[in-house]
Design an enzyme around this catalytic site. Structure first.
Site, PDB file in Angstrom:
ATOM      1  N   GLU A 153      58.839  28.703  -5.207  1.00  0.00           N
ATOM      2  CA  GLU A 153      58.842  29.755  -4.638  1.00  0.00           C
ATOM      3  C   GLU A 153      57.212  30.006  -4.097  1.00  0.00           C
ATOM      4  O   GLU A 153      56.907  31.244  -4.324  1.00  0.00           O
ATOM      5  CB  GLU A 153      59.465  30.718  -5.383  1.00  0.00           C
ATOM      6  CG  GLU A 153      60.948  30.709  -5.700  1.00  0.00           C
ATOM      7  CD  GLU A 153      61.768  32.003  -6.400  1.00  0.00           C
ATOM      8  OE1 GLU A 153      60.785  32.621  -7.092  1.00  0.00           O
ATOM      9  OE2 GLU A 153      62.714  32.073  -6.496  1.00  0.00           O
ATOM     10  N   CYS A 158      45.742  35.065  -0.976  1.00  0.00           N
ATOM     11  CA  CYS A 158      44.429  35.038  -1.731  1.00  0.00           C
ATOM     12  C   CYS A 158      43.482  35.610  -0.676  1.00  0.00           C
ATOM     13  O   CYS A 158      43.369  35.000   0.387  1.00  0.00           O
ATOM     14  CB  CYS A 158      44.190  33.710  -2.321  1.00  0.00           C
ATOM     15  SG  CYS A 158      42.575  33.629  -3.079  1.00  0.00           S
ATOM     16  N   CYS A 160      39.848  35.438  -1.415  1.00  0.00           N
ATOM     17  CA  CYS A 160      38.614  34.908  -1.809  1.00  0.00           C
ATOM     18  C   CYS A 160      37.648  34.442  -0.730  1.00  0.00           C
ATOM     19  O   CYS A 160      38.043  34.093   0.343  1.00  0.00           O
ATOM     20  CB  CYS A 160      38.873  33.671  -2.954  1.00  0.00           C
ATOM     21  SG  CYS A 160      39.332  32.398  -2.146  1.00  0.00           S
ATOM     22  N   CYS A 163      39.089  31.427   1.088  1.00  0.00           N
ATOM     23  CA  CYS A 163      40.219  31.836   2.074  1.00  0.00           C
ATOM     24  C   CYS A 163      39.748  32.500   3.221  1.00  0.00           C
ATOM     25  O   CYS A 163      40.171  32.309   4.533  1.00  0.00           O
ATOM     26  CB  CYS A 163      41.260  32.346   1.390  1.00  0.00           C
ATOM     27  SG  CYS A 163      42.342  31.806   0.312  1.00  0.00           S
ATOM     28  N   GLU A 308      68.853  27.780  -6.862  1.00  0.00           N
ATOM     29  CA  GLU A 308      68.846  28.647  -8.423  1.00  0.00           C
ATOM     30  C   GLU A 308      69.818  29.644  -7.950  1.00  0.00           C
ATOM     31  O   GLU A 308      70.044  30.224  -6.910  1.00  0.00           O
ATOM     32  CB  GLU A 308      67.519  29.171  -8.523  1.00  0.00           C
ATOM     33  CG  GLU A 308      66.479  28.505  -9.121  1.00  0.00           C
ATOM     34  CD  GLU A 308      65.079  29.202  -9.415  1.00  0.00           C
ATOM     35  OE1 GLU A 308      65.378  30.438  -9.601  1.00  0.00           O
ATOM     36  OE2 GLU A 308      64.342  28.653  -9.225  1.00  0.00           O
ATOM     37  N   TRP A 316      65.609  40.553 -14.351  1.00  0.00           N
ATOM     38  CA  TRP A 316      64.337  41.328 -13.848  1.00  0.00           C
ATOM     39  C   TRP A 316      64.770  42.276 -12.735  1.00  0.00           C
ATOM     40  O   TRP A 316      63.755  42.863 -12.143  1.00  0.00           O
ATOM     41  CB  TRP A 316      63.416  40.368 -13.232  1.00  0.00           C
ATOM     42  CG  TRP A 316      64.270  39.131 -12.110  1.00  0.00           C
ATOM     43  CD1 TRP A 316      64.787  38.073 -12.711  1.00  0.00           C
ATOM     44  CD2 TRP A 316      64.613  39.398 -11.017  1.00  0.00           C
ATOM     45  NE1 TRP A 316      65.326  37.441 -11.690  1.00  0.00           N
ATOM     46  CE2 TRP A 316      65.563  38.313 -10.614  1.00  0.00           C
ATOM     47  CE3 TRP A 316      64.595  40.252  -9.929  1.00  0.00           C
ATOM     48  CZ2 TRP A 316      65.921  38.103  -9.142  1.00  0.00           C
ATOM     49  CZ3 TRP A 316      65.107  40.027  -8.774  1.00  0.00           C
ATOM     50  CH2 TRP A 316      65.826  39.014  -8.248  1.00  0.00           C
ATOM     51  N   PHE A 358      65.997  36.959 -22.081  1.00  0.00           N
ATOM     52  CA  PHE A 358      67.259  37.446 -21.530  1.00  0.00           C
ATOM     53  C   PHE A 358      68.021  37.085 -20.558  1.00  0.00           C
ATOM     54  O   PHE A 358      68.909  37.805 -20.023  1.00  0.00           O
ATOM     55  CB  PHE A 358      67.281  38.947 -22.066  1.00  0.00           C
ATOM     56  CG  PHE A 358      66.733  39.199 -23.328  1.00  0.00           C
ATOM     57  CD1 PHE A 358      67.565  38.720 -24.732  1.00  0.00           C
ATOM     58  CD2 PHE A 358      65.775  40.024 -23.856  1.00  0.00           C
ATOM     59  CE1 PHE A 358      67.261  38.918 -25.767  1.00  0.00           C
ATOM     60  CE2 PHE A 358      65.419  40.525 -25.077  1.00  0.00           C
ATOM     61  CZ  PHE A 358      66.194  39.811 -25.994  1.00  0.00           C
TER      62      PHE A 358
HETATM   63  C1  GAL Z   1      63.331  32.601  -9.710  1.00  0.00           C
HETATM   64  C2  GAL Z   1      62.296  31.559 -10.126  1.00  0.00           C
HETATM   65  C3  GAL Z   1      63.085  31.118 -11.550  1.00  0.00           C
HETATM   66  C4  GAL Z   1      63.345  32.126 -12.367  1.00  0.00           C
HETATM   67  C5  GAL Z   1      64.189  32.934 -11.960  1.00  0.00           C
HETATM   68  C6  GAL Z   1      64.896  34.113 -12.668  1.00  0.00           C
HETATM   69  O1  GAL Z   1      62.522  33.450  -8.804  1.00  0.00           O
HETATM   70  O2  GAL Z   1      62.279  30.433  -9.339  1.00  0.00           O
HETATM   71  O3  GAL Z   1      61.621  30.415 -12.106  1.00  0.00           O
HETATM   72  O4  GAL Z   1      62.167  32.969 -12.695  1.00  0.00           O
HETATM   73  O5  GAL Z   1      63.670  33.484 -10.666  1.00  0.00           O
HETATM   74  O6  GAL Z   1      65.906  34.919 -11.913  1.00  0.00           O
END
Ligand code: GAL
Length: 671
Positions: A153, A158, A160, A163, A308, A316, A358
């Site tokens: 991702e 940056c 710096c 950059c 993913e 999150w 979690f």
């Molecule tokens: C993605 C990330 C993963 C993991 C996942 C959790 O954005 O690439 O490593 O953190 O979120 O939902």
């Protein structure tokens, strides 16, 4: 339609963070058995393994990974191998602080988190090159390794000194002379004229954040620098002899990068999909997610990978909702319906500690097979096996909606006409969802991509005309295409300088009108427009374009304020085609009615002649067959007239109904 795939079956698996479990061989052995039971055939390894692979500078420990890959292969499981640059070891940042990012306030970050590195730093690039080459040397010929997963991702920026210098070099290359840069950025305004490239500083709230040309070029530079970094990673693998295809995982329509640029440099597009299921109606969430899938597919007009997704909850977001029974399979097949050749999870096994302890996983802390999630993950694996004939097939779309990250960067940074939000994403989505409800596959094309082959092209809020898009839209309509353009299009050139001589720039004759003024409404303020007495009255918000007709016919007019009676929707014939112009940010009901009527009058041919409310339809094709996916994201079973001459390939279609939260797939011979 050629088959195009890196595998002749669906890839099924996900991130397996086995480096967290090296002291538990019993667990690693058990994982293998469970993966086999769940029909997992591929795992992603090594995404965050750098400190295990190189615990000290120059000390490499790849044996554990080699053993892991061998073992997986022996169990019939293949590997997507990551380069570990997404998170660096502590020793690296300690010894070479230049690898850490400097924020826009010019403060360097401490070591921590992930993705916290400078893409310009020669040291970081060198260290990444070395570890990538070690990996490539070890795994270039390994039959288990089918794909390289470059970093993770890519995101962020940056500021710096390295950059800044790279940005100045990039600008010099782009503009050649400082006069050309001054002109492009309109620096006479507020006396911001540069006399040397050395004076340029990246945008900052401490300095220049309102010089729009600077901000736009900075975003382009960040994309270019990230792409360059990624290419250097890929080159390292290639130089060490790796020949497997490469991908990098994207995040939705992440605004920090122009993904279409990165997509050119990789073999397969992949992305990480984390919709907020059960927050609002899942049918709506599916439509929104479908747009993201379609964007990923259109980048290469080829099957993409779902790299993913969560097997159950996330961790999150404000609240972590579970996926209700059946949703895992339905959401997975939704990606497949839109052109994915894989279903992969974050993560196979849940870690015991750290930020993601979690986060949902196929194997949770309990560790047994007798869990709902494991059962559903197994059903999903079985479903993908049953649908293996679909892998590699293509999606063909007659309708395209134009998506332009650069326009979004520019219009969202501009001051005016509405600093409370322009709602670009929403504008694209409104057309997209309406076209999907019309039973059409939809591509999300970028301005550089070809338009021929489509019958309908929708251009919502294309603020910036660049890359000759005006001419290509003209040809498209000239040759018989239908164009729908909206308000706030063709306002600026590629430097964000306002076009002179009337807008939408270069297309006023084609549209048969000129935009004269644009009114902005306050948040919550609503206006209306209609085709006339007795016809539906639609609401509109945010922006109302006041156009002067120069040949176009008004189809609908505003009913409020001093511009009551002014056109709100127009049509104009041009060449063999037709151009519509929508002047305002209309409510969804308008789009639904407008496109429904258009489909009934034009040569657009929907996938199915009829689709009951609550269902979604998508299709994929190979040379012999069309695969029709009908999906239900509601809780109720919905009756569906079976597609003519089609055989049921997958799903529960008892009593001619698509069950609640489920998918049916039909196979139809192509004529
Ligand atoms: C993605 C990330 C993963 C993991 C996942 C959790 O954005 O690439 O490593 O953190 O979120 O939902």
């Amino acid at each position: 339609m050629e088959r195009q795939s890196i595998s002749n079956q669906f890839i099924y698996g996900g991130d397996y963070n086995s480096e967290q479990w090296l002291d538990r061989p019993d667990i690693l052995a058990r994982d293998l058995e469970m993966m086999q039971k769940a029909r997992i055939n591929t795992v992603t390894l090594g995404v965050f393994s750098w400190s295990t692979l190189e615990p000290e500078e120059g000390v490499f420990r790849l044996e554990w990974l080699k053993e892991m890959v061998d073992n997986l292969y022996a169990h019939g499981i293949r590997v997507i191998l990551a380069t570990p640059s997404g998170a660096r070891p502590r020793w690296l940042a300690e010894k070479y602080p230049e690898v850490l990012r400097v924020r826009e306030n010019r403060v360097r970050s401490l070591y921590g988190e992930r993705h916290n590195h400078c893409y310009t730093s020669p040291v970081y690039r060198q260290k990444v090159r070395i570890i990538n080459q070690k990996l490539a040397q070890t795994f270039k010929d390994h039959p288990a390794v089918i794909l390289w997963h470059i970093s993770n991702e890519y995101s962020g920026e940056c500021h710096c000194p390295l950059c800044q210098a790279a940005f100045r070099r990039w600008l010099k290359q782009r503009y050649q002379t400082i006069d050309a840069l001054n002109h492009a950025w309109w620096t006479t305004f507020w006396s911001h004229t540069y006399t040397s490239f050395d004076q340029v500083e990246s945008p900052s709230t401490l300095g220049d954040s309102g010089l729009h040309g600077l901000s736009l070029d900075w975003m382009r530079f960040v994309t270019a620098q990230t792409t360059d970094f990624m290419c250097e990673e890929i080159r390292a693998l290639r130089q060490a002899g790796a020949t497997q295809p490469v991908t990098t995982n994207f995040m939705e329509d992440y605004i920090g990068l122009n993904y279409y640029e990165l997509a050119r440099e990789i073999d397969v597009v992949s992305w990480d999909s984390y919709p907020l299921w059960r927050y609002q109606s899942d049918s709506r969430t599916a439509l929104n997610t479908g747009m993201q899938h379609d964007m990923m597919r259109t980048m290469k007009h080829a099957p993409f990978l779902l790299m993913e997704s969560s097997p159950s909850s996330l961790n999150w977001q404000p609240v972590s909702k579970l996926k209700k029974p059946g949703l895992l399979l339905n959401a997975s097949l939704h990606a497949v319906a839109h052109g994915a050749d894989s279903v992969q999870y974050f993560q196979i096994r849940q870690g015991r500690g750290g930020f993601e302890k979690f986060h949902g996983a196929v194997i949770d802390h309990y560790g047994g097979e007798d869990t709902r999630v494991f059962r559903e993950a197994t059903q999903t694996g079985q479903a993908l096996q049953a649908l293996a004939c679909v892998a590699g097939s293509q999606v063909s779309a007659q309708a395209a909606v134009l998506w332009d990250t650069e326009s979004r960067w520019a219009m969202e940074r501009a001051r005016g006409p509405r600093n409370e939000g322009l709602f670009y994403h929403e504008a694209v989505f409104k057309s997209y969802q309406a076209l999907r409800k019309c039973r059409l596959n939809v591509d999300l094309v970028q301005v550089e991509q070809p338009l021929d082959g489509y019958r309908l092209v929708v251009v919502p809020m294309l603020y910036m005309f660049r890359a000759g898009i005006e001419e290509r839209l003209r040809q498209f309509v000239q040759n018989g295409g239908t164009l729908v353009m909206t308000y706030w299009s063709g306002i600026v050139n590629e430097s964000d300088l306002c076009h002179l001589g009337g807008t939408p720039h270069g297309l006023t004759d084609l549209l048969g009108l000129r935009s004269e003024e644009i009114d902005a409404l306050c948040t919550g303020e609503v206006h209306h427009f209609t085709a006339g007495p007795g016809a539906p009255l639609y609401t509109c918000r945010n922006l109302c374009d006041l156009v002067r007709l120069q040949g176009a016919q008004p189809l609908m007019t505003y009913t409020d304020d001093f511009y009551k009676g002014y056109p709100a929707l127009t049509v104009h014939s041009y060449g063999k085609g037709t151009a519509y112009y929508l002047c305002t940010d209309a409510e969804e009901a308008f789009y639904n009615d407008f496109y429904r009527e258009m489909v009934s009058r034009t040569d657009l041919s929907p996938i199915l002649p009829h689709l009951p409310e609550g269902l979604e339809v998508s299709s994929r094709q190979d040379p012999e067959n069309e695969y029709i996916f009908v999906q239900n994201f509601t809780d109720e079973a919905i009756a569906l007239p079976a597609p003519a001459d089609a055989a049921l390939l997958f799903g529960d279609f008892s009593e001619g109904k698509v069950q609640g939260c489920s998918t049916v797939v039909f196979r139809q011979k192509r004529s």
